[in-house]
Design a protein around this motif. Structure first.
Motif, PDB file in Angstrom:
ATOM      1  N   ARG A   1      41.650  22.266 -49.443  1.00 11.95           N
ATOM      2  CA  ARG A   1      40.978  21.146 -48.769  1.00 11.95           C
ATOM      3  C   ARG A   1      41.166  19.861 -49.568  1.00 11.95           C
ATOM      4  N   ILE A   2      41.054  19.955 -50.874  1.00 12.31           N
ATOM      5  CA  ILE A   2      41.222  18.769 -51.710  1.00 12.31           C
ATOM      6  C   ILE A   2      42.658  18.255 -51.628  1.00 12.31           C
ATOM      7  N   ALA A   3      43.606  19.166 -51.585  1.00 10.11           N
ATOM      8  CA  ALA A   3      45.011  18.763 -51.503  1.00 10.11           C
ATOM      9  C   ALA A   3      45.313  18.037 -50.202  1.00 10.11           C
ATOM     10  N   GLU A   4      44.508  18.266 -49.175  1.00 10.80           N
ATOM     11  CA  GLU A   4      44.722  17.616 -47.885  1.00 10.80           C
ATOM     12  C   GLU A   4      44.231  16.173 -47.857  1.00 10.80           C
ATOM     13  N   ALA A   5      43.456  15.778 -48.852  1.00 13.04           N
ATOM     14  CA  ALA A   5      42.893  14.421 -48.863  1.00 13.04           C
ATOM     15  C   ALA A   5      44.015  13.393 -48.927  1.00 13.04           C
ATOM     16  N   LYS A   6      43.865  12.343 -48.123  1.00 11.60           N
ATOM     17  CA  LYS A   6      44.840  11.253 -48.152  1.00 11.60           C
ATOM     18  C   LYS A   6      44.319  10.165 -49.070  1.00 11.60           C
ATOM     19  N   ILE A   7      45.092   9.836 -50.084  1.00 13.74           N
ATOM     20  CA  ILE A   7      44.712   8.846 -51.079  1.00 13.74           C
ATOM     21  C   ILE A   7      45.470   7.554 -50.805  1.00 13.74           C
ATOM     22  N   GLY A   8      44.767   6.412 -50.799  1.00 19.58           N
ATOM     23  CA  GLY A   8      45.478   5.168 -50.545  1.00 19.58           C
ATOM     24  C   GLY A   8      44.557   3.993 -50.298  1.00 19.58           C
ATOM     25  N   ASP A   9      45.036   3.055 -49.488  1.00 21.96           N
ATOM     26  CA  ASP A   9      44.336   1.816 -49.180  1.00 21.96           C
ATOM     27  C   ASP A   9      43.034   2.127 -48.452  1.00 21.96           C
ATOM     28  N   PRO A  10      41.884   1.738 -48.997  1.00 21.59           N
ATOM     29  CA  PRO A  10      40.609   2.064 -48.353  1.00 21.59           C
ATOM     30  C   PRO A  10      40.442   1.451 -46.959  1.00 21.59           C
ATOM     31  N   LEU A  11      41.179   0.413 -46.636  1.00 22.10           N
ATOM     32  CA  LEU A  11      41.092  -0.187 -45.296  1.00 22.10           C
ATOM     33  C   LEU A  11      41.898   0.597 -44.260  1.00 22.10           C
ATOM     34  N   ASP A  12      42.691   1.563 -44.694  1.00 21.75           N
ATOM     35  CA  ASP A  12      43.434   2.430 -43.788  1.00 21.75           C
ATOM     36  C   ASP A  12      42.475   3.499 -43.257  1.00 21.75           C
ATOM     37  N   PRO A  13      42.241   3.563 -41.950  1.00 25.19           N
ATOM     38  CA  PRO A  13      41.248   4.510 -41.412  1.00 25.19           C
ATOM     39  C   PRO A  13      41.605   5.977 -41.612  1.00 25.19           C
ATOM     40  N   THR A  14      42.859   6.263 -41.991  1.00 19.73           N
ATOM     41  CA  THR A  14      43.234   7.657 -42.228  1.00 19.73           C
ATOM     42  C   THR A  14      43.028   8.080 -43.683  1.00 19.73           C
TER      43      THR A  14
ATOM     44  N   ASP B   1      28.279  35.204 -50.713  1.00 16.18           N
ATOM     45  CA  ASP B   1      29.440  35.956 -50.227  1.00 16.18           C
ATOM     46  C   ASP B   1      29.461  36.130 -48.716  1.00 16.18           C
ATOM     47  N   ASP B   2      28.342  35.847 -48.026  1.00 15.60           N
ATOM     48  CA  ASP B   2      28.330  35.954 -46.571  1.00 15.60           C
ATOM     49  C   ASP B   2      28.498  34.601 -45.886  1.00 15.60           C
ATOM     50  N   ALA B   3      28.816  33.563 -46.645  1.00 11.09           N
ATOM     51  CA  ALA B   3      28.937  32.219 -46.081  1.00 11.09           C
ATOM     52  C   ALA B   3      30.209  32.086 -45.249  1.00 11.09           C
ATOM     53  N   ASP B   4      30.225  31.111 -44.378  1.00 16.34           N
ATOM     54  CA  ASP B   4      31.449  30.689 -43.701  1.00 16.34           C
ATOM     55  C   ASP B   4      32.266  29.924 -44.744  1.00 16.34           C
ATOM     56  N   LEU B   5      33.239  30.576 -45.345  1.00 12.41           N
ATOM     57  CA  LEU B   5      33.939  29.998 -46.495  1.00 12.41           C
ATOM     58  C   LEU B   5      34.775  28.783 -46.114  1.00 12.41           C
ATOM     59  N   GLN B   6      35.311  28.767 -44.903  1.00 12.70           N
ATOM     60  CA  GLN B   6      36.077  27.606 -44.474  1.00 12.70           C
ATOM     61  C   GLN B   6      35.167  26.370 -44.404  1.00 12.70           C
ATOM     62  N   ALA B   7      34.011  26.535 -43.774  1.00 17.37           N
ATOM     63  CA  ALA B   7      33.066  25.416 -43.656  1.00 17.37           C
ATOM     64  C   ALA B   7      32.515  25.024 -45.021  1.00 17.37           C
ATOM     65  N   ALA B   8      32.204  26.034 -45.845  1.00 11.77           N
ATOM     66  CA  ALA B   8      31.648  25.755 -47.171  1.00 11.77           C
ATOM     67  C   ALA B   8      32.650  25.013 -48.045  1.00 11.77           C
ATOM     68  N   ALA B   9      33.930  25.386 -47.961  1.00 10.51           N
ATOM     69  CA  ALA B   9      34.956  24.716 -48.762  1.00 10.51           C
ATOM     70  C   ALA B   9      35.143  23.271 -48.307  1.00 10.51           C
ATOM     71  N   THR B  10      35.109  23.050 -47.000  1.00 14.74           N
ATOM     72  CA  THR B  10      35.236  21.681 -46.479  1.00 14.74           C
ATOM     73  C   THR B  10      34.084  20.821 -46.957  1.00 14.74           C
ATOM     74  N   LEU B  11      32.865  21.356 -46.867  1.00 21.48           N
ATOM     75  CA  LEU B  11      31.706  20.603 -47.331  1.00 21.48           C
ATOM     76  C   LEU B  11      31.785  20.362 -48.829  1.00 21.48           C
ATOM     77  N   ALA B  12      32.165  21.377 -49.581  1.00 22.43           N
ATOM     78  CA  ALA B  12      32.224  21.236 -51.040  1.00 22.43           C
ATOM     79  C   ALA B  12      33.228  20.173 -51.451  1.00 22.43           C
ATOM     80  N   ALA B  13      34.342  20.067 -50.729  1.00 23.18           N
ATOM     81  CA  ALA B  13      35.347  19.054 -51.051  1.00 23.18           C
ATOM     82  C   ALA B  13      34.821  17.650 -50.806  1.00 23.18           C
ATOM     83  N   HIS B  14      34.185  17.468 -49.664  1.00 31.38           N
ATOM     84  CA  HIS B  14      33.728  16.117 -49.322  1.00 31.38           C
ATOM     85  C   HIS B  14      32.416  15.760 -50.008  1.00 31.38           C
ATOM     86  N   GLN B  15      31.526  16.726 -50.189  1.00 30.67           N
ATOM     87  CA  GLN B  15      30.271  16.457 -50.876  1.00 30.67           C
ATOM     88  C   GLN B  15      30.473  16.392 -52.385  1.00 30.67           C
TER      89      GLN B  15
END
Length: 480
Positions: free
Chosen positions: A305-318, A258-272
């Motif tokens: 954070r998950i909703a922000e993910a861009k889904i598409g062509d893996p060769l697209d750098p974005t 409960d004392d974590a930086d929730l913004q950072a933790a959520a970003t890590l949790a989405a990508h990890q």
């Protein structure tokens, strides 16, 4: 279609192999993009024979020369980072923004090159004697490195680099599902001046892997992959009592206090969790444990954070989220999602479906999150190996540790807290080979990596990883 991918044995590409070919399918489109030659027993025999010849040539060089050649290889890898990243994309459709495991390869090569000319042995007095007692570390000779489809270059970094630094030759078997980057790395080994055959690259299916593991000329096997295949590799290696190191799967807990930086933790949790390689990683933090007081706030931020993910062509750098490896994986993952929903394992918060539209021919599954998951459920206990994660509540540190350890796996664990004492105390109690506090899993050549329990045994990285490729000899010289 890319040019046909042949074996690399003794420094030469071999397109005609004893086990035929495999049509490699690009996961982003579901279409074939390369014909892969598969190694069979005859090809494995040839690779091992070339390996022993190259090993003798390698050990005939001075330590300074071997060190410099590994540094030259690191330089060459650096020059081809972009090419290797693109080959990673073609191999298994990882988004190019996250395809740079060749950077890891370069780092490991440079690090372990520095150990070639360092003393590995020791001398100890012998009680009651003036004898000289030497403890030396020597290479095995020819070792097998078996890589999974989702990280051939990462395995080349963590296993091939220290194996070469220790003085061994390597028969490197990438999966037939993703052989391209590994084969190019093998070509760079030859171009850097390593003896031809010091690194043989033999894409193969199950039969080729079995022939490699049970070959009498292989002195040690390093396997990375799943538990079911590991049992087969270990059984094959037992034919000649060949030792095996195994880095296996995980069901890693990501603990958010409960004392974590929730913004950072959520970003890590989405990508990890569901985003990184679409959850197809042994390091995937698929069980997200959140303290009651911040459960709702964290979950809302995590889903955003998950909703922000861009889904598409893996060769697209974005693009930040790509497909899973094959149609069979789609079927397996969707079945696991359906079972979880049917069994009431938790509340489906987002995802759960195959993605259609322009991506319909590829193997895309929505990032999927279940909330209020029962840790005893199959969803929380069985490795999904896809973009599916569970969010689980806990009350205090004791319960968090209990839930985290209630798993047959123990590869990684993650902790988010601003309290140093809590972080250290919890990390000590977690049954995992690596614990990452307020950070991603970032393999480094200085740090040993490997699992507890059914996540494997042995280590890569650090001195521990180097020693996996060295065997100990005791020499006693009588002085009277």
């Amino acid at each position: 279609m890319i040019s046909p991918a042949g074996l690399l044995i003794g420094g030469e590409r071999i397109v005609e192999s004893s086990a035929g070919t495999h049509d490699h399918i690009y996961p982003a489109t579901g279409q074939p993009n390369v014909v892969v030659a598969l190694a069979g027993p005859q090809d494995i025999d040839r690779a091992v024979a070339n390996g022993w010849e190259a090993h003798r040539a390698w050990m005939s060089l001075t330590v300074d020369r071997r060190r410099d050649l590994l540094i030259d290889l690191a330089d060459l890898v650096h020059e081809h980072l972009g090419e290797l990243a693109e080959l990673n994309v073609h191999d298994y459709a990882v988004p190019i923004a996250f395809a740079g495991t060749a950077v890891l390869l370069e780092r490991f090569l440079r690090h372990f090159a520095g150990y070639v000319d360092k003393p590995h042995g020791s001398s100890t007095p012998v009680n009651g004697s003036f004898d000289i007692n030497l403890i030396e570390r020597e290479p095995y000779g020819v070792v097998a490195v078996i890589a999974p489809w989702n990280g051939a270059l990462a395995v080349a970094a963590s296993c091939v680099a220290p194996a070469l630094a220790a003085g061994n030759a390597v028969v490197f078997k990438p999966s037939e599902l993703a052989p391209l980057a590994a084969l190019r790395f093998g070509e760079l080994c030859v171009a850097a001046g390593l003896p031809p055959g010091l690194v043989n690259v033999v894409p193969a299916g199950a039969d080729g892997g079995d022939a490699l593991a049970r070959h009498s000329g292989i002195r040690k096997v390093h396997f990375t992959g799943g538990g079911a295949t590991a049992r087969k590799v270990i059984a094959a290696a037992a034919t000649n009592l060949t030792p095996v190191v195994a880095e296996l799967g995980g069901k890693s807990a990501n603990i958010v206090f409960d004392d974590a930086d929730l913004q950072a933790a959520a970003t890590l949790a989405a990508h990890q969790g569901p985003l990184m390689q679409s959850g197809q990683s042994c390091a995937c933090a698929s069980r997200i444990l959140v303290q009651d007081a911040v459960y709702d706030e964290f979950t809302d931020t995590f889903l955003a954070r998950i909703a922000e993910a861009k889904i598409g062509d893996p060769l697209d750098p974005t693009v930040t989220f790509g497909p899973v490896i094959a149609q069979s994986a789609v079927d397996r993952i969707l079945a696991a999602i359906g079972d979880a929903a049917g069994q009431g394992a938790g509340e489906l918060l987002t995802g759960g479906r195959r993605i259609g539209g322009e991506l319909a021919t590829g193997y895309y599954i929505e990032p999927t999150v279940f909330g209020d998951v029962d840790n005893a459920s199959e969803l929380a206990q069985i490795e999904t190996f896809g973009p599916v994660v569970s969010v689980i509540r806990f009350r205090d540190a004791d319960e968090a540790v209990s839930i985290a350890n209630d798993s047959s796996f123990g590869l990684n664990a993650f902790v988010h807290t601003r309290d140093l004492a809590r972080a250290h105390g919890v990390a000590r109690r977690l049954e995992a080979g690596s614990v990452w506090v307020n950070t991603f899993s970032d393999m480094a050549p200085q740090g040993p990596y490997g699992g507890y329990k059914q996540s494997g045994f042995g280590r890569t990285g650090g001195l521990e990883g180097l020693h996996e490729f060295l065997q100990v000899k005791n020499i006693r010289i009588g002085m009277r």
